[in-house]
Design an enzyme around this catalytic site. Structure first.
Site, PDB file in Angstrom:
ATOM      1  N   ASP A  23     -78.388 -14.690  26.517  1.00 55.20           N
ATOM      2  CA  ASP A  23     -78.252 -15.483  25.295  1.00 55.20           C
ATOM      3  C   ASP A  23     -77.507 -16.755  25.674  1.00 55.20           C
ATOM      4  OD1 ASP A  23     -77.606 -16.581  22.846  1.00 55.20           O
ATOM      5  OD2 ASP A  23     -77.187 -14.651  21.883  1.00 55.20           O
ATOM      6  N   ASP A  77     -80.040 -22.519  20.353  1.00 59.53           N
ATOM      7  CA  ASP A  77     -79.466 -21.208  20.707  1.00 59.53           C
ATOM      8  C   ASP A  77     -80.640 -20.240  20.862  1.00 59.53           C
ATOM      9  OD1 ASP A  77     -78.021 -18.805  20.709  1.00 59.53           O
ATOM     10  OD2 ASP A  77     -77.120 -19.102  18.736  1.00 59.53           O
ATOM     11  N   HIS A  82     -77.905 -17.451  12.022  1.00 58.86           N
ATOM     12  CA  HIS A  82     -76.940 -18.354  11.398  1.00 58.86           C
ATOM     13  C   HIS A  82     -77.473 -19.761  11.325  1.00 58.86           C
ATOM     14  CE1 HIS A  82     -76.154 -19.502  15.623  1.00 58.86           C
ATOM     15  NE2 HIS A  82     -76.400 -18.217  15.827  1.00 58.86           N
ATOM     16  N   HIS A 118     -71.949 -21.836  14.398  1.00 60.97           N
ATOM     17  CA  HIS A 118     -72.107 -20.859  13.308  1.00 60.97           C
ATOM     18  C   HIS A 118     -71.528 -21.479  12.058  1.00 60.97           C
ATOM     19  CE1 HIS A 118     -72.035 -18.007  16.786  1.00 60.97           C
ATOM     20  NE2 HIS A 118     -73.107 -17.600  16.146  1.00 60.97           N
ATOM     21  N   GLU A 155     -82.029 -14.213  14.957  1.00 58.83           N
ATOM     22  CA  GLU A 155     -81.777 -13.342  16.115  1.00 58.83           C
ATOM     23  C   GLU A 155     -81.761 -11.860  15.760  1.00 58.83           C
ATOM     24  OE1 GLU A 155     -77.861 -13.914  17.940  1.00 58.83           O
ATOM     25  OE2 GLU A 155     -77.425 -15.452  16.477  1.00 58.83           O
ATOM     26  N   GLU A 204     -83.942 -14.332  20.298  1.00 61.39           N
ATOM     27  CA  GLU A 204     -83.429 -15.372  19.408  1.00 61.39           C
ATOM     28  C   GLU A 204     -84.111 -16.699  19.682  1.00 61.39           C
ATOM     29  OE1 GLU A 204     -79.236 -16.210  19.978  1.00 61.39           O
ATOM     30  OE2 GLU A 204     -79.109 -17.241  18.051  1.00 61.39           O
TER      31      GLU A 204
HETATM   32 MN    MN Z   1     -77.386 -16.754  20.737  1.00 63.79          MN
HETATM   33 MN    MN Z   2     -77.033 -17.289  17.661  1.00 63.22          MN
END
Ligand code: MN
Ligand code: MN
Length: 306
Positions: A101, A112, A172, A180, A206, A293
């Site tokens: 990630d 992300d 998010h 976030h 995600e 994600e």
């Molecule tokens: Mn992530």
């Molecule tokens: Mn994330």
């Protein structure tokens, strides 16, 4: 200048700015995609986790993007927030789901993304459930859709494969230099009919799937931090953390302080509220966890995935 000419000028500038922003997201997304793919290829039992974290991070930097946060390599029941501590000796085990990630940004426009890799055939079903949940979620995303509907699709996709979603981890909203923030995208149907996705908003979606109970708990270990009160940082850290002012950083990125002293210092600063710490999260019942994600920008009629 006539009003029409003036308004046309304003529109042109607004569109021009929008294009620059979308380009920044697209470039960050393409760089991040290549870095994660490269990391994915390295995954095999016996590989030091530190090598994987560093390979992904250095690829992002080499291609001209910045790190939005440390590369997380969370294995098996570790669901999230593991990045190698300084001098980490952890190796990828024989039987593993490895979640990579990572985040890249250009001028604060953050992408992300995460993928999961199974080292054995029998773990591929769980990986596939999380991957399919993300694909299905992306099929229902459009402006005006309730975030809980996205959660419902994620949950039902994962459950139909015989697994559970992790209910206390979620996608998010992302804003410039803020990872976030704002609304969340749940991994189950929260029945919340108020939060809807709107044009112009950026989201990370995600899904997390597990063969455990579907809840994560914080451990006592933390290797990722974020600066909350820059004015209270000791000089030695302030200089090194300048470029990560609002975004998470890894303990291992700090140079010139020995490991034990650094650990104590970061701990102390977190207790005083100078830093926020992100404890490593594990599945409560020891279940294995898979995650996928991606980041999207919601447009007037649809969305752009980065
Ligand atoms: Mn992530
Ligand atoms: Mn994330």
């Amino acid at each position: 200048m006539s009003l029409t000419t003036y308004l046309r000028g304003v529109c042109f500038l607004a569109r021009f700015k929008e294009e620059i922003i979308v380009d920044a997201y697209k470039n960050a997304g393409a760089i991040l995609e290549r870095a994660i793919r490269e990391g994915e290829k390295l995954v095999k039992p016996g590989l030091p986790v530190l090598d994987l974290c560093e390979a992904v991070e250095s690829r992002i930097l080499e291609e001209g993007a910045q790190l939005a946060f440390p590369c997380n390599v969370s294995i098996n029941e570790v669901a999230a927030h593991y990045t190698s501590p300084p001098e980490d000796a952890t190796l990828i085990p024989q039987h593993a789901i490895v979640k990579i990630d990572a985040g890249a940004h250009i001028k604060g426009y953050i992408v992300d993304k995460a993928v999961s890799v199974a080292t054995t055939q029998e773990l591929k079903g769980l990986v596939h459930a999380a991957e399919r949940a993300l694909e299905r979620a992306l099929e229902v995303v459009k402006p005006g859709v309730c975030v809980s509907l996205i959660g419902e699709v994620i949950e039902s996709t994962i459950r139909s494969s015989g697994f559970r979603p992790i209910i206390n981890l979620s996608g998010h909203q992302i804003k410039r230099y803020q990872l976030h923030v704002g609304k969340t995208i749940p991994n189950f149907n929260t029945k919340n009919l108020l939060d809807r996705v709107k044009p112009g908003e950026v989201y990370a979606i995600e899904p997390f799937a597990t063969d455990g109970v579907g809840v994560v708990v914080a451990t006592r270990d933390a290797y990722i931090y974020r600066v909350l009160k820059p004015a209270l940082l000791p000089k030695q850290l302030a200089e090194q953390l300048k470029k990560h002012s609002s975004l998470p950083f890894a303990a291992r990125w700090i140079k010139g302080i020995d490991r034990t002293r650094l650990e104590k210092l970061l701990n102390h600063l977190s207790k005083r509220g100078v830093l926020a710490s992100y404890p490593v999260l594990t599945e409560k019942s020891g279940g294995i966890v898979a995650q996928f994600e991606t980041t999207i920008l919601v447009t007037e009629k649809s969305y752009i995935a980065f």
